[in-house]
Design an enzyme around this catalytic site. Structure first.
Site, PDB file in Angstrom:
ATOM      1  N   ASP A   1      -0.983  -5.287  -0.818  1.00 17.58           N
ATOM      2  CA  ASP A   1      -0.672  -6.192  -1.935  1.00 17.58           C
ATOM      3  C   ASP A   1      -1.908  -6.814  -2.564  1.00 17.58           C
ATOM      4  OD1 ASP A   1      -0.957  -7.850   0.550  1.00 17.58           O
ATOM      5  OD2 ASP A   1      -0.647  -9.473  -0.896  1.00 17.58           O
TER       6      ASP A   1
ATOM      7  N   ASP B   1      -0.642  -2.586   5.118  1.00 14.68           N
ATOM      8  CA  ASP B   1      -0.993  -3.996   5.256  1.00 14.68           C
ATOM      9  C   ASP B   1       0.255  -4.761   5.703  1.00 14.68           C
ATOM     10  OD1 ASP B   1      -2.627  -6.403   4.789  1.00 14.68           O
ATOM     11  OD2 ASP B   1      -1.223  -6.748   3.145  1.00 14.68           O
TER      12      ASP B   1
ATOM     13  N   ASP C   1       0.655  -8.986   5.813  1.00 13.17           N
ATOM     14  CA  ASP C   1       0.918 -10.203   5.044  1.00 13.17           C
ATOM     15  C   ASP C   1       0.973  -9.885   3.556  1.00 13.17           C
ATOM     16  OD1 ASP C   1       0.803 -12.275   7.178  1.00 13.17           O
ATOM     17  OD2 ASP C   1      -1.234 -11.522   7.408  1.00 13.17           O
TER      18      ASP C   1
END
Length: 327
Positions: A209, A14, A16
């Site tokens: 995240d 991922d 961001d």
């Protein structure tokens, strides 16, 4: 002991909140990724930029990236459209020109007005999204147009904190139309399947995240996952996570990739004895190691007893940590 990353041939990363927040890299991420031979694929729900722009940004921040290793929800959304509407059809684009370009690449015609008779609507993140374009999309969807959302992320990490994500704008159209979109991005499987296909991997690891996108997306295609606590999801989120959001590993930072796998695997830490008593989880043992170790040990018991209300610890330092999570 086996280093975590060595068990996998591809890392599906991922962006961001995992590699960067806004315009800045999260400290230590470049070094952490540069220590292995695994292929790195960047899998992002953010449909606002082209793969080449994303790759250029990653390169500027010090990451090893090439265009064809960036897999975006805009590409997947365009694929879903092309599979469902006739070539040359008009598609109303709620999003950036990068999203419109992906629509063009699959042989469809991007438009911005309901008056151009779109047969589909595609919606991705854009800071310029306003009432006017949402109104055009609303008219199209209510008239029967196919609706594809790049992703449903309600928030987006930035250097200033969490801001509105595409999912918040999708929610506005959902409320106005009473229609559910077809979703391209995580946690839905289409984006993850595109990443798996492009990478040609045999043993991938998802790294992210967010429990509700990255980790749930890994579950959707039945592969292992590492949650890093550098972005959206918090220890409290972990303890309350439903089955489809349980990560294989939890770590404070990406450097866990270069450490023994057992140090990050959920449920392998034996520093504490943890049990359930009524509506409380009971932790016995002193505060040894870091807070993430405690989280990895506590999480499986919390998942087995999702109705727990409190955590009671015999050690004051442990109690302080869990109280900070549940405050």
């Amino acid at each position: 002991m086996t280093v975590l990353r060595s068990q996998y041939d591809v890392l599906l990363l991922d962006l961001d909140g995992t590699l960067y927040a806004g315009a800045h890299a999260i400290p230590g991420t470049q070094s952490a990724l540069g220590q292995g031979s695994q292929a790195l694929y960047y899998v992002t729900n953010n449909a606002s930029r082209s793969p080449s722009d994303v790759s250029a940004h990653l390169t500027e921040l010090g990451f090893d990236s090439v265009d064809d290793r960036v897999v975006t929800s805009s590409q997947t959304a365009a694929r879903l459209l092309a599979e469902r509407v006739a070539p040359g059809s008009a598609v109303l684009v709620v999003g950036t020109e990068a999203l419109a370009d992906e629509v063009t690449r699959v042989g469809l015609r991007p438009v911005r007005e309901f008056a151009e008779s779109p047969v589909a609507v595609v919606q991705g993140h854009s800071t310029a999204t306003d009432w006017s374009i949402l109104a055009e999309a609303c008219l199209a969807i209510r008239a029967g147009a196919l609706w594809v959302a790049a992703n449903l992320d309600t928030t987006l990490p930035s250097e200033r904190g969490l801001v509105l994500g595409n999912g918040s704008m999708v929610a506005a159209l959902r409320a106005a139309t009473k229609v559910e979109p077809l979703v391209a991005g995580k946690p839905a499987a289409p984006l993850m399947n595109d990443a798996l296909l492009r990478s040609g991997c045999t043993k991938p690891l998802v790294v992210g995240d967010r429990l509700d996108t990255d980790i749930e997306g890994a579950h959707a295609v039945s592969i292992d996952s590492l949650l890093v606590l550098t972005g959206v999801s918090t220890p409290t989120d972990v303890l309350r996570a439903p089955l489809e959001q349980h990560p294989t590993y939890i770590a404070a930072t990406l450097d866990a990739l270069n450490q023994p796998a057992a140090l990050s695997k959920v449920g392998t830490d034996s520093k504490w004895t943890i049990s359930a008593s009524g509506t409380a989880l009971v932790v016995d043992g002193p505060m040894v190691g870091d807070e993430t170790s405690l989280l990895r040990a506590l999480a499986p018991v919390a998942w087995e007893h999702p109705a727990f209300e409190t955590v009671e610890a015999s050690d004051a330092d442990v109690q302080r940590v869990v109280d900070s999570w549940l405050a």
